[in-house]
Scaffold this active site. Structure first.
Site, PDB file in Angstrom:
ATOM      1  N   SER A 160       8.334  -3.334   2.410  1.00  0.00           N
ATOM      2  CA  SER A 160       8.311  -3.767   1.002  1.00  0.00           C
ATOM      3  C   SER A 160       9.418  -3.091   0.201  1.00  0.00           C
ATOM      4  O   SER A 160      10.099  -3.725  -0.604  1.00  0.00           O
ATOM      5  CB  SER A 160       6.978  -3.399   0.355  1.00  0.00           C
ATOM      6  N   ARG A 192      13.216  -4.654  -1.492  1.00  0.00           N
ATOM      7  CA  ARG A 192      13.533  -4.427  -2.906  1.00  0.00           C
ATOM      8  C   ARG A 192      14.801  -3.595  -3.074  1.00  0.00           C
ATOM      9  O   ARG A 192      15.616  -3.861  -3.964  1.00  0.00           O
ATOM     10  CB  ARG A 192      12.336  -3.762  -3.594  1.00  0.00           C
ATOM     11  N   GLY A 208       7.923 -14.323   3.372  1.00  0.00           N
ATOM     12  CA  GLY A 208       7.486 -14.687   2.025  1.00  0.00           C
ATOM     13  C   GLY A 208       8.128 -13.790   0.985  1.00  0.00           C
ATOM     14  O   GLY A 208       8.492 -14.243  -0.108  1.00  0.00           O
ATOM     15  N   ARG A 265       3.303 -22.120   2.899  1.00  0.00           N
ATOM     16  CA  ARG A 265       2.680 -21.126   2.001  1.00  0.00           C
ATOM     17  C   ARG A 265       2.936 -21.488   0.531  1.00  0.00           C
ATOM     18  O   ARG A 265       3.946 -22.100   0.207  1.00  0.00           O
ATOM     19  CB  ARG A 265       3.211 -19.723   2.332  1.00  0.00           C
ATOM     20  N   ASP A 291      -2.387  -6.047   3.670  1.00  0.00           N
ATOM     21  CA  ASP A 291      -1.852  -6.334   5.009  1.00  0.00           C
ATOM     22  C   ASP A 291      -2.601  -5.579   6.111  1.00  0.00           C
ATOM     23  O   ASP A 291      -2.367  -5.814   7.300  1.00  0.00           O
ATOM     24  CB  ASP A 291      -0.363  -5.972   5.062  1.00  0.00           C
ATOM     25  N   ARG A 344      -5.247 -15.608   7.802  1.00  0.00           N
ATOM     26  CA  ARG A 344      -5.702 -14.397   8.508  1.00  0.00           C
ATOM     27  C   ARG A 344      -7.213 -14.233   8.500  1.00  0.00           C
ATOM     28  O   ARG A 344      -7.759 -13.556   9.392  1.00  0.00           O
ATOM     29  CB  ARG A 344      -5.044 -13.153   7.883  1.00  0.00           C
TER      30      ARG A 344
HETATM   31  C1  S3P Z   1       4.301  -7.766  -0.256  1.00  0.00           C
HETATM   32  C2  S3P Z   1       3.157  -8.056  -0.952  1.00  0.00           C
HETATM   33  C3  S3P Z   1       1.963  -8.626  -0.327  1.00  0.00           C
HETATM   34  C4  S3P Z   1       1.985  -8.434   1.177  1.00  0.00           C
HETATM   35  C5  S3P Z   1       3.302  -8.773   1.784  1.00  0.00           C
HETATM   36  C6  S3P Z   1       4.398  -7.907   1.200  1.00  0.00           C
HETATM   37  C7  S3P Z   1       5.453  -7.290  -1.023  1.00  0.00           C
HETATM   38  O1  S3P Z   1       1.915 -10.002  -0.608  1.00  0.00           O
HETATM   39  O2  S3P Z   1       0.971  -9.208   1.787  1.00  0.00           O
HETATM   40  O3  S3P Z   1       3.286  -8.567   3.185  1.00  0.00           O
HETATM   41  O4  S3P Z   1       6.398  -6.714  -0.422  1.00  0.00           O
HETATM   42  O5  S3P Z   1       5.455  -7.483  -2.238  1.00  0.00           O
HETATM   43  P1  S3P Z   1       1.326 -10.530  -1.999  1.00  0.00           P
HETATM   44  O6  S3P Z   1       1.988  -9.766  -3.057  1.00  0.00           O
HETATM   45  O7  S3P Z   1       1.655 -11.980  -2.090  1.00  0.00           O
HETATM   46  O8  S3P Z   1      -0.151 -10.264  -1.886  1.00  0.00           O
END
Ligand code: S3P
Length: 418
Positions: A14, A18, A82, A110, A306, A337
């Site tokens: 994450s 960023r 995503g 998604r 997660d 999931r």
């Molecule tokens: C993430 C946020 C989560 C997580 C994803 C990574 C992120 O998703 O499930 O693997 O890096 O912001 P959501 O914010 O859609 O719940």
């Protein structure tokens, strides 16, 4: 069989997404070090490269020259990621880049209206395809003063909106109903402390022309979500002693560890430091003989979203029935999931039931039939199955989809199994 060793993990996925994206909007060179070679991160690197950002990889340390954006001549393929698709939609809109973002089969199914709708409210002409990818970024006239409320628990939505609001002369207020991971806020604040004002669940983004964004250097802390598989394995195998160094300990990501401690796991946090506003430290995990069941309320889910698959596996070994509540969001991950956890654990002989968005898992001493199961091509379900195979002393499978987040999984696990 037990787990023993002293390991370091590659950067938290994450924060890595960023940090790379933020470096792309800074002037001059930034260094992002300890980058995982995961396919999701390669999707972000690839997306930015297509948009003109120069990124060099020197053994997992990235040199990024920011602010050299151009309109891409091809679609931006975000693969399975995503986070890449949603955050890039926000970032590229703030840079007024006309483009189309596409993804693989899973990503294309998604929900994307969760970012497209609030971005349209902000004034961007962004289009989804019946609520999903491809996403088209067309024109960019952002409203100057606007308040947006996010009612679903999603850090991806929040981060996408923050990125889209980083435009000079803006005054955008974003509030969220649920407290989700706050890595982008912390990182922005560590390199340009005047841009965001945060109080409770409300973020005000006030970007002025004088606030130059200079390149920065970050040494990424180890991935706490990847760590969860090792924490589970060491906890479930008595006689284990595992040390995980330099790992991210952000409170909004600690739900799994806190739940395990409540169940009777022996996990010690030490050597805490703060870098780039993030808490980092060392975890020592000692295997235990018995775990008690747990009730996880829905408000705790964002801090472990997660980790629910691996937590469900741990609950399958507790002495009684655990309830994990409020799991609707799991249906919209790389696979459904909730369905995956139900089918996989049922095949292993676990008594597990779904009612609404809650699951109830009755623990037992031994799981069976751990091989040749459907992992739904989902990395987190696949690693949950690998750990179940380890605990059941079966043959451990390492399907390719694990590379989405954790390409070092097999090598590291083999290093600590004794
Ligand atoms: C993430 C946020 C989560 C997580 C994803 C990574 C992120 O998703 O499930 O693997 O890096 O912001 P959501 O914010 O859609 O719940």
């Amino acid at each position: 069989m037990r787990i023993s060793g002293n390991i370091y993990l590659k950067g938290d996925k994450s924060i890595t997404h960023r940090a790379i994206m933020l470096a792309s909007i800074c002037n001059g060179e930034s260094m992002v070090n300890n980058v995982p070679h995961s396919e999701d991160i390669l999707s972000t690197i690839n997306a930015l490269s297509i948009c003109g950002i120069k990124i060099k990889n020197k053994n997992g340390n990235l040199s990024i020259i920011g602010n050299t954006f151009k309109h891409p001549s091809i679609d931006i393929d975000c693969g399975n990621s995503g986070t890449s698709m949603r955050l890039m939609t926000g970032l590229l809109s703030s840079k007024k880049i006309r483009c189309r973002l596409i993804g693989d089969k899973s990503l294309s199914s998604r929900p994307m209206d969760r970012i497209v709708n609030p971005m349209r409210e902000l004034g961007f002409d962004v289009l989804s395809t019946q609520g999903c990818a491809p996403i088209q970024l067309q024109s960019f006239e952002i409203q100057k003063d606007k308040e947006i409320h996010i009612s679903i628990p999603s850090a991806q939505v929040k981060s996408a909106l923050i990125f889209s609001s980083l435009i000079e002369g803006n005054n955008i207020k974003i509030s969220e109903k649920y407290k989700t991971r706050d890595h982008l806020e912390r990182l922005i604040d560590s390199i340009n402390y005047r841009v965001l004002k945060i109080s409770n669940n409300e973020i005000t983004i006030n970007h002025t022309a004088e606030q130059a964004w200079k390149g920065f250097e970050i040494n990424l802390p180890g991935d706490i979500s990847s760590a969860s598989y090792f924490i589970a394995a060491a906890t479930l195998l008595p006689g284990s002693e595992l040390v995980i160094n330099n790992v991210l300990l952000n409170n909004r990501r600690l739900g799994f560890i806190k739940s395990l401690i409540k169940m009777g796991a022996n996990i010690l946090i030490s050597d805490e430091v703060y870098r780039h506003n993030e808490r980092i430290g060392k975890l020592t995990i000692i295997g235990v003989k018995k775990l008690v069941p747990i009730n996880v309320p829905s408000e705790n889910i964002p801090s472990m979203v997660d980790e629910v698959p691996i937590l469900s596996l741990v609950c399958s070994y507790a002495s009684g029935t655990s309830i994990i509540s409020g799991l609707d969001e799991l249906r919209y991950k790389e696979s459904d999931r909730l369905e995956g956890i139900l089918n996989i654990l049922t095949s292993m002989g676990v008594d597990i039931k779904i009612s609404g968005s809650d699951i109830a898992i009755s623990g037992k001493n031994k799981l069976y039939n751990t091989t040749n199961l459907n992992n739904y091509d989902d990395h987190r379900l696949a690693m949950m199955i690998s750990i179940a195979q380890l605990i059941a002393r079966g043959r451990i499978e390492y399907p390719d989809c694990i590379n989405i987040s954790f390409p070092d999984f097999k090598e590291l696990l083999n290093k600590v199994i004794i």
